[in-house]
Design an enzyme around this catalytic site. Structure first.
Site, PDB file in Angstrom:
ATOM      1  N   GLY A  46       5.155  -0.062   0.358  1.00 50.60           N
ATOM      2  CA  GLY A  46       4.267   0.289  -0.941  1.00 50.60           C
ATOM      3  C   GLY A  46       2.961   0.253  -0.721  1.00 50.60           C
ATOM      4  O   GLY A  46       2.136  -0.302  -0.089  1.00 50.60           O
ATOM      5  N   GLN A  51      -5.522   0.845  -3.880  1.00 51.86           N
ATOM      6  CA  GLN A  51      -5.826   0.580  -2.298  1.00 51.86           C
ATOM      7  C   GLN A  51      -6.784   1.506  -1.705  1.00 51.86           C
ATOM      8  O   GLN A  51      -7.190   1.238  -0.575  1.00 51.86           O
ATOM      9  CB  GLN A  51      -4.581   0.178  -1.952  1.00 51.86           C
ATOM     10  CG  GLN A  51      -3.966  -1.136  -2.305  1.00 51.86           C
ATOM     11  CD  GLN A  51      -2.649  -1.405  -1.774  1.00 51.86           C
ATOM     12  OE1 GLN A  51      -1.424  -0.826  -1.996  1.00 51.86           O
ATOM     13  NE2 GLN A  51      -2.477  -2.498  -0.796  1.00 51.86           N
ATOM     14  N   CYS A  91       0.581  -7.559   1.966  1.00 52.77           N
ATOM     15  CA  CYS A  91      -0.191  -6.412   1.337  1.00 52.77           C
ATOM     16  C   CYS A  91      -0.951  -5.885   2.359  1.00 52.77           C
ATOM     17  O   CYS A  91      -1.660  -6.440   3.199  1.00 52.77           O
ATOM     18  CB  CYS A  91      -1.006  -6.862   0.165  1.00 52.77           C
ATOM     19  SG  CYS A  91      -1.688  -5.673  -0.548  1.00 52.77           S
ATOM     20  N   LEU A  92      -0.889  -4.513   2.225  1.00 48.32           N
ATOM     21  CA  LEU A  92      -1.739  -3.715   3.367  1.00 48.32           C
ATOM     22  C   LEU A  92      -3.361  -4.067   2.970  1.00 48.32           C
ATOM     23  O   LEU A  92      -4.104  -3.864   4.129  1.00 48.32           O
ATOM     24  CB  LEU A  92      -1.418  -2.194   3.187  1.00 48.32           C
ATOM     25  CG  LEU A  92      -0.132  -1.703   3.749  1.00 48.32           C
ATOM     26  CD1 LEU A  92       0.137  -0.206   3.454  1.00 48.32           C
ATOM     27  CD2 LEU A  92       0.365  -2.187   5.029  1.00 48.32           C
ATOM     28  N   HIS A 133       4.553  -5.671  -7.634  1.00 48.91           N
ATOM     29  CA  HIS A 133       3.216  -5.936  -6.824  1.00 48.91           C
ATOM     30  C   HIS A 133       2.079  -4.712  -6.856  1.00 48.91           C
ATOM     31  O   HIS A 133       1.279  -4.811  -7.378  1.00 48.91           O
ATOM     32  CB  HIS A 133       3.695  -6.085  -5.342  1.00 48.91           C
ATOM     33  CG  HIS A 133       2.593  -6.314  -4.296  1.00 48.91           C
ATOM     34  ND1 HIS A 133       2.674  -7.452  -3.589  1.00 48.91           N
ATOM     35  CD2 HIS A 133       1.645  -5.351  -3.929  1.00 48.91           C
ATOM     36  CE1 HIS A 133       1.283  -7.067  -2.694  1.00 48.91           C
ATOM     37  NE2 HIS A 133       1.072  -5.904  -3.206  1.00 48.91           N
ATOM     38  N   GLU A 134       2.811  -3.439  -6.800  1.00 46.82           N
ATOM     39  CA  GLU A 134       2.086  -2.349  -6.617  1.00 46.82           C
ATOM     40  C   GLU A 134       1.409  -2.119  -8.097  1.00 46.82           C
ATOM     41  O   GLU A 134       0.169  -1.621  -8.263  1.00 46.82           O
ATOM     42  CB  GLU A 134       2.897  -1.200  -6.516  1.00 46.82           C
ATOM     43  CG  GLU A 134       3.562  -1.059  -4.981  1.00 46.82           C
ATOM     44  CD  GLU A 134       2.529  -1.412  -3.949  1.00 46.82           C
ATOM     45  OE1 GLU A 134       1.355  -1.335  -3.977  1.00 46.82           O
ATOM     46  OE2 GLU A 134       3.174  -2.231  -2.827  1.00 46.82           O
ATOM     47  N   HIS A 137      -1.797  -3.792  -8.631  1.00 47.81           N
ATOM     48  CA  HIS A 137      -2.844  -3.197  -7.951  1.00 47.81           C
ATOM     49  C   HIS A 137      -3.602  -2.226  -9.131  1.00 47.81           C
ATOM     50  O   HIS A 137      -4.708  -2.277  -9.068  1.00 47.81           O
ATOM     51  CB  HIS A 137      -2.471  -2.464  -6.871  1.00 47.81           C
ATOM     52  CG  HIS A 137      -2.189  -3.380  -5.546  1.00 47.81           C
ATOM     53  ND1 HIS A 137      -3.244  -3.953  -4.931  1.00 47.81           N
ATOM     54  CD2 HIS A 137      -1.479  -3.174  -4.666  1.00 47.81           C
ATOM     55  CE1 HIS A 137      -2.962  -4.639  -3.841  1.00 47.81           C
ATOM     56  NE2 HIS A 137      -1.668  -4.099  -3.791  1.00 47.81           N
TER      57      HIS A 137
HETATM   58 NI    NI Z   1      -0.511  -4.749  -2.115  1.00 51.19          NI
END
Ligand code: NI
Length: 167
Positions: A46, A51, A91-92, A133-134, A137
């Site tokens: 995701g 991000q 998370c990236l 989660h996304e 962000h």
């Molecule tokens: Ni994330």
């Protein structure tokens, strides 16, 4: 398409609140495609526009084994949620850190697709976790903020130390 640079926690830009998309036009579709390519290349399941330092309400998700089910959520809204589940999240933007977070078990989400058409999805399990989660962000929230101050401090130090080592 292009692979975009992913911001890393504790970058202050990750706390920017994303604005709604006014029109799903060619520019937005190009951004969606670049986000998908960036997510697959990372690799991740995701990615939120926040991000990649684009502060618009856009999310891409693909939780399938063979990376064949890209899901695009533009201007997502959670209209119903129920239950609770604990899931280990990564998370990236917080590379190498995995921590347990409590989320709703089921969520109903309304959004626009890449084609600009509205749709509704009832998600549960991993997909529900990923959507929540996304969407965090887009509100400027990173999953580690659910953890204790002590843990957040340790994670910040770890990431800063790693950054110094790679410079
Ligand atoms: Ni994330």
């Amino acid at each position: 398409m292009a692979i975009l640079n992913i911001l890393h926690y504790p970058d202050a830009r990750l706390h920017t609140v994303a604005q709604p998309v006014n029109a799903v036009d060619e520019r937005v579709r190009r951004l969606v495609d670049d986000m998908a390519e960036t997510m697959y290349a990372a690799p991740g399941i995701g990615l939120a526009a926040t991000q990649i330092n684009a502060h618009e309400q856009i999310i891409v998700i693909d939780i399938s084994e063979d990376k064949s089910e890209l899901r695009v959520f533009i201007n997502p809204r959670i209209t119903a949620s129920s239950g609770e589940q604990m899931c280990e999240e990564g998370c990236l933007s917080v590379p190498g850190i995995y921590e347990m977070v409590c989320r709703a078990e089921k969520v109903t989400v309304e959004a626009l697709g890449r084609d600009g058409q509205p749709f509704v999805v009832e998600a549960e399990g991993l997909l529900a976790v990923c959507i929540q989660h996304e969407m965090d962000h887009l509100k400027g929230k990173v999953f580690v903020e659910y953890l204790s101050q002590l843990k957040q401090g340790r994670i910040k130090n770890k990431l800063k130390k790693r950054l110094r080592e790679t410079m």
